[in-house]
Each structure stands twice: as C-alpha cells, then as structure tokens.
Design an enzyme around this catalytic site. Structure first.
Site, PDB file in Angstrom:
ATOM      1  N   LYS A 152      38.765  -3.222 -54.249  1.00  0.00           N
ATOM      2  CA  LYS A 152      39.163  -3.711 -55.200  1.00  0.00           C
ATOM      3  C   LYS A 152      40.356  -4.407 -55.054  1.00  0.00           C
ATOM      4  O   LYS A 152      40.976  -5.465 -55.925  1.00  0.00           O
ATOM      5  CB  LYS A 152      39.362  -2.703 -56.681  1.00  0.00           C
ATOM      6  CG  LYS A 152      40.013  -1.756 -56.394  1.00  0.00           C
ATOM      7  CD  LYS A 152      41.482  -1.736 -56.622  1.00  0.00           C
ATOM      8  CE  LYS A 152      42.387  -0.427 -56.093  1.00  0.00           C
ATOM      9  NZ  LYS A 152      43.623  -0.399 -56.245  1.00  0.00           N
ATOM     10  N   SER A 203      49.945  -4.145 -60.681  1.00  0.00           N
ATOM     11  CA  SER A 203      49.411  -3.901 -59.542  1.00  0.00           C
ATOM     12  C   SER A 203      50.041  -4.801 -58.517  1.00  0.00           C
ATOM     13  O   SER A 203      50.254  -5.911 -58.653  1.00  0.00           O
ATOM     14  CB  SER A 203      47.904  -4.458 -59.739  1.00  0.00           C
ATOM     15  OG  SER A 203      47.223  -4.726 -58.509  1.00  0.00           O
ATOM     16  N   VAL A 261      53.903  -1.644 -49.659  1.00  0.00           N
ATOM     17  CA  VAL A 261      52.665  -2.347 -49.200  1.00  0.00           C
ATOM     18  C   VAL A 261      51.725  -2.714 -50.356  1.00  0.00           C
ATOM     19  O   VAL A 261      51.120  -2.118 -51.270  1.00  0.00           O
ATOM     20  CB  VAL A 261      52.107  -1.110 -48.524  1.00  0.00           C
ATOM     21  CG1 VAL A 261      50.639  -1.461 -47.763  1.00  0.00           C
ATOM     22  CG2 VAL A 261      52.998  -0.589 -47.347  1.00  0.00           C
TER      23      VAL A 261
END
Length: 340
Positions: free
Chosen positions: A192, A255, A280
């Site tokens: 995803k 996100s 990251v």
C-alpha cells in the site's frame, strides 16, 4: 490482567513508541529500545519521544533504554519496529539475548532492499524455532497515542502467539483482529505504500473524487493480483490489513508515503523529498522490489509500472497518466471472475 509479561519493543520510531505505550498502560513490564543512547535518555527523563511523537506524554512505567540486552532478556514477547534497511542487523544483534520461547512480531511495513524478503521471513531465517507474527493495519501512531479508536491485525501460524498479542494489546481504544495469512497481511502493509505515493501525487495535481476512487480501487486490484500469485489469500486484502490500510495511507497527509507523492506532484525532486522527510518512507524501496518481481512473474501492474517510470525513468507524470487511461480495460473484480 491474568499474567504480567515482560515485553520488548525494538525501535524508537513513532509506531514502536505507540505500541510500547499501550502495553505499559495495560500494566505489563515493557522496554522500548532505542539505538541512540542520547535519545533514549532524553525520552526516559522527559516521558516523551520528542523526535517522533512530540507533545504526547508516555506512561510512567514505560522503560526506555539503549541497552539491547536489558530490553530483550527475559521478554516473552518481542516487537520489532525497525525500518526494512536495518531490520536484519538489529534482529541478529538481539538474537543472543532472546529467550528460547520468546515470540517475535514484526510491525515493519517494507521489503528488504536486496532480494524480495519480507520482515517476517527475515525473522524466520535469523530466529529458527521461534514463533513469528506480523502486526499490521490502518494504524497512524499519532492517533494511537491520542487514544483514537483503532483496529489492527495480528497474523501468525501460531494460535498461541495470536492470543497472547491480542490480550497484551487489547484496550478500550485498540482492538486486534486475528488472521492466519501472515504473508498476505504483511504484503498488504508493504504494497500500500506504493499506492500512497501515487495518491499523494494525484492530490497535488488536483485530482477529483472520481479519480481518487478509481486509483484506490485499482490499487486494491493490483495488490490482490500480485499477492495471489505470491501465494497469499486475496480475501485478506478486503480486511483491515488490506483495504483498511490502503484507504488510510492513500488519503491522509499523516502518511509519509502520501507526503512523498504530494511533493513529487508539486515538482520537487525525489532525493530532496526523502532528505527533508526526517523518517523512512518505505514505498520508494518497495516500488523497486515489486516492479522487479512483477516483471519476473509477468503480473499486470500498470500503476506500479507508471510510478516506476516517473521516479526512475524520467517520464512526465501527465504522459504516464494518459497512457494508463488508454491501457487494457480488464475485469473489475478479478478474484470473483476466476472462481469456478
């Protein structure tokens, strides 16, 4: 609480911190291991992860340490919340301190940079004889520590591990569902991230709701198609670890991968974006790995191919988007089509 456990959480990022805090709130003895001694000491004294979760007070009983042996020795449960590029090295370092019966759970959503190896497969390779699990789902760490109601998935072949993790993490705001398709759950969490970059890019370019809905559903189709050929159950992708995580990651600027895509859509360079992110974003490495594996398997993944062309082959976003719209028009729900 029937049994008080010792639990180790390896990794001082946002999600590891959030999980460790839940466990401490549930009155277990929990150690949060951070690689940086300076960061561990500062977080222990301030009762706050000032780097990754600033502004949120951590439970007074949560022990934060840079001493890996202290964290791992005697732990019945060990959660590994380490980015994919350093996951194996940390597991190897921790191996000497693990109790023989310790159950080990990966929370990382990525693929090892060299070779198509998922994090739980690294655990199997490095820790033979230990029960292995994967914790994944639509879980932003910031919302977990805000005590927003959240659902996650624990996947393992071991019913004992599943039960133990559910009991250890269960609270009035955090619910853990069970799944035996460890590979599918883990693939969902990794794949995803690619599509979050695509959706962030589309948002920056002013995509409407129709476009966003199409991208989400076709992303889900690609994920399921790829995972089924890799041996996962496509039905897993209809749950929290599949479509749930996909929706969350592809629609929110919380996100990291979505933010990468949004910045790309604004015309910024990938190297600059990654350097400025401070954390990251697994989707960039995952894209490389999945594109290579999809080519090997002959899997039709036009969104993956399109993003790869933009990031690594210098193609213009509008050119790739136009080509995608003129591509093959296939069946909508493929795993239903294939049933006899």
């Amino acid at each position: 609480m029937a049994t008080k456990l010792k639990v180790a959480v390896l990794g001082g990022g946002s999600f590891g911190t959030a999980i460790a805090n839940i466990i401490a709130c549930n009155q277990h003895q929990v150690y949060l291991w951070m690689r940086s001694g300076e960061q561990a000491t500062a977080s222990q004294l301030a009762r706050e992860n000032t780097r990754y979760l600033p502004g949120y007070r951590l439970h007074d009983d949560l022990m934060i340490s840079a001493d890996l042996a202290q964290a791992v020795r005697g732990a019945q449960l060990v959660f590994v919340s380490i980015p994919s590029h350093s996951f194996r090295a940390v597991v190897r370092e921790a191996r000497a301190y693990l109790d023989p019966g310790a159950m080990v759970i990966s929370t990382a959503k990525g693929i090892e940079p060299e070779g198509f190896t998922l994090m739980s497969q690294i655990l199997e390779q490095e820790l033979p004889g230990h029960s292995i699990g994967v914790l994944s789902g639509p879980n932003f760490a910031k919302e977990i520590v805000q005590q927003q109601q959240t659902g996650s998935v624990i996947a393992s072949e071991s019913d004992a591990l599943i039960s133990c993790v559910q009991k250890t993490l269960c609270s009035s705001t955090f619910r853990v569902y069970a799944n035996h398709d460890r590979y599918g759950v883990e693939l969902g969490g990794a794949l995803k991230n690619i599509y979050a970059i695509i959706c962030g890019m589309a948002a920056a370019l002013g995509a409407g709701h129709n476009t966003q809905a199409m991208l989400l559903t076709r992303s889900l189709a690609e994920m399921g198609r790829f995972a089924q050929l890799m041996g996962a159950n496509p039905m897993t992708f209809l749950g929290l670890a599949g479509v749930g995580d996909l929706i969350l990651t592809c629609t929110s600027d919380l996100s990291r991968n979505y933010r990468v895509g949004f910045a790309l859509g604004q015309g910024k360079a990938l190297d600059e974006i990654v350097a400025n992110l401070g954390q990251v974003a697994e989707g960039v490495n995952t894209l490389r790995q999945v594109k290579q594996k999809a080519d090997e398997l002959g899997v039709y993944m036009p969104l993956v191919s399109g993003l790869y062309a933009v990031l690594f082959q210098g193609k213009a976003i509008h050119e790739v988007a136009a080509r995608l719209m003129m591509g093959e028009q296939n069946h909508d729900v493929e795993f239903i089509k294939n049933r006899s």
